[in-house]
Design an enzyme around this catalytic site. Structure first.
Site, PDB file in Angstrom:
ATOM      1  CG  HIS A 135      47.172  48.075  41.269  1.00  0.00           C
ATOM      2  ND1 HIS A 135      46.461  48.441  42.387  1.00  0.00           N
ATOM      3  CD2 HIS A 135      47.670  49.221  40.755  1.00  0.00           C
ATOM      4  CE1 HIS A 135      46.531  49.763  42.532  1.00  0.00           C
ATOM      5  NE2 HIS A 135      47.257  50.253  41.559  1.00  0.00           N
TER       6      HIS A 135
ATOM      7  CG  HIS B 160      42.777  51.492  40.277  1.00  0.00           C
ATOM      8  ND1 HIS B 160      43.817  51.543  39.360  1.00  0.00           N
ATOM      9  CD2 HIS B 160      42.832  50.259  40.816  1.00  0.00           C
ATOM     10  CE1 HIS B 160      44.462  50.399  39.348  1.00  0.00           C
ATOM     11  NE2 HIS B 160      43.893  49.594  40.224  1.00  0.00           N
TER      12      HIS B 160
ATOM     13  CD  GLU C 120      37.582  51.191  44.494  1.00  0.00           C
ATOM     14  OE1 GLU C 120      36.424  51.194  44.954  1.00  0.00           O
ATOM     15  OE2 GLU C 120      38.230  50.144  44.271  1.00  0.00           O
TER      16      GLU C 120
ATOM     17  CB  CYS D 254      33.051  44.665  42.699  1.00  0.00           C
ATOM     18  SG  CYS D 254      34.447  43.566  42.444  1.00  0.00           S
TER      19      CYS D 254
ATOM     20  CB  SER E 233      46.605  43.755  43.577  1.00  0.00           C
ATOM     21  OG  SER E 233      45.305  43.202  43.505  1.00  0.00           O
TER      22      SER E 233
ATOM     23  CB  SER F  88      44.531  43.223  38.202  1.00  0.00           C
ATOM     24  OG  SER F  88      45.108  43.182  39.482  1.00  0.00           O
TER      25      SER F  88
END
Length: 322
Positions: free
Chosen positions: A52, A85, A137, A206, A234, A279
């Site tokens: 994104h 994603h 996602e 993450c 995003s 990103s």
């Protein structure tokens, strides 16, 4: 009258958060598109934005990538890449049915969540996913299992409305780009209503999301304003804005590029924090710093809360000759 061009600039300290910007999953996804173009030539089709960020996507378009939203928009005789994603299982199955060459750029940390969901389902557990409705996602993860096998919650209050098959046979997973603090509240609500619910062995959020949020927390209470460089679609970038606000920063804003900065809102400030979503490339961070240097007498201070050395391999199909 003083000429604005020769007037002394006001002093300003920029606190540069680290880690910031590209994570290993984004690096890998971009590399996959570039290597695919090198291997098969242009055009290469990409289902959904690979990551994104408009600047990144526009750069890949110039190299020969064509971005589409659905698989049927891509011809069968050209390679197609699935975004970082992740995608529902039906997408690669359809690509195989159409005999297409495809490369899956799903972040390995997202793939880990997919595997986790499948494992729990095989053990007879219904899944609860903590995530944002409509995010690629979330769609991809929920699409790993048949309809009804993954229930979505976004906030703690959603837990009360869950209609589960068996309250004793539940597990939960999370979207990888959420705010750690928000997830804690939803998990607490899930455990309160369903005491036997099974959680992940290691939290799904993450490392890059966690690290970027921790760096913002470290500077938030010491700055007059926070600028998060990232795209409006995003998730991890928007969470950084929220983390800044929640941790004491009075003005926390998302900007895509230096041209988006609202300078009037920053009038009279003495300190600004700068970070970037996972990103957003570093070239955009430097662009923002240069914009401040053109208006202020800038001192840059790096605030580093962690170091990252994660690297993910690209798929094998790109590592063997055509």
């Amino acid at each position: 009258m003083t000429d604005p061009k020769t007037a002394p600039k006001s002093p300003l300290t920029l606190y540069l958060a680290a880690p910031r910007g590209f994570c290993a999953g984004v690096d890998r996804a971009i590399k996959i598109v570039e290597m695919a173009i090198d291997k098969w030539g242009a055009p290469v089709y990409v289902r959904h934005e690979i990551v994104h960020n408009k600047f990144v996507v526009d750069g890949l378009k110039k190299l020969g990538a064509i971005f589409v939203e659905e698989l049927d928009e891509a011809p069968t005789d050209r390679p197609v890449i699935f975004s970082a994603h992740g995608v529902p299982k039906a997408i690669p199955a359809e690509a195989e049915r159409r005999e297409m060459v495809f490369v899956d750029a799903t972040c390995p940390l997202v793939s880990k969540v997919h595997i986790e969901a499948e494992r729990h389902s095989e053990n007879g557990l219904q899944m609860v996913m903590i995530g944002h409705a409509g995010h690629p996602e979330t769609i991809g993860t929920m699409g790993q299992l048949p309809d009804g096998e993954v229930l979505l919650v976004e906030k703690p209050s959603d837990v009360a409305d869950l209609d589960v098959r068996d309250p004793e046979k539940l597990a939960f997973i999370t979207q990888t780009t959420l705010s750690v603090d928000d997830t804690i509240e939803v998990v607490a609500a899930l455990k309160e209503r369903f005491p036997t619910i099974v959680g992940p062995h290691k939290e799904d959020i993450c490392y890059a999301t966690t690290n970027r949020q921790a760096a913002v927390k470290a500077i938030a209470s010491n700055i007059d304003a926070l600028l998060v460089i990232g795209a409006p679609n995003s998730s991890n970038s928007k969470r950084l804005v929220e983390v800044g606000s929640a941790n004491g920063c009075a003005y926390s804003q998302l900007v895509q590029r230096a041209g988006d900065i609202d300078w009037r809102a920053l009038d009279g400030i003495r300190s600004v924090g700068i970070t970037a979503g996972a990103s957003a490339p570093e070239v955009l961070v430097n662009e923002v710093i240069d914009a401040f240097k053109s208006r202020f007498d800038v001192t840059v201070e790096l605030v580093e809360t962690a170091q990252e050395n994660v690297e993910f391999k690209v798929p094998r199909i790109l590592r063997v000759p055509a």
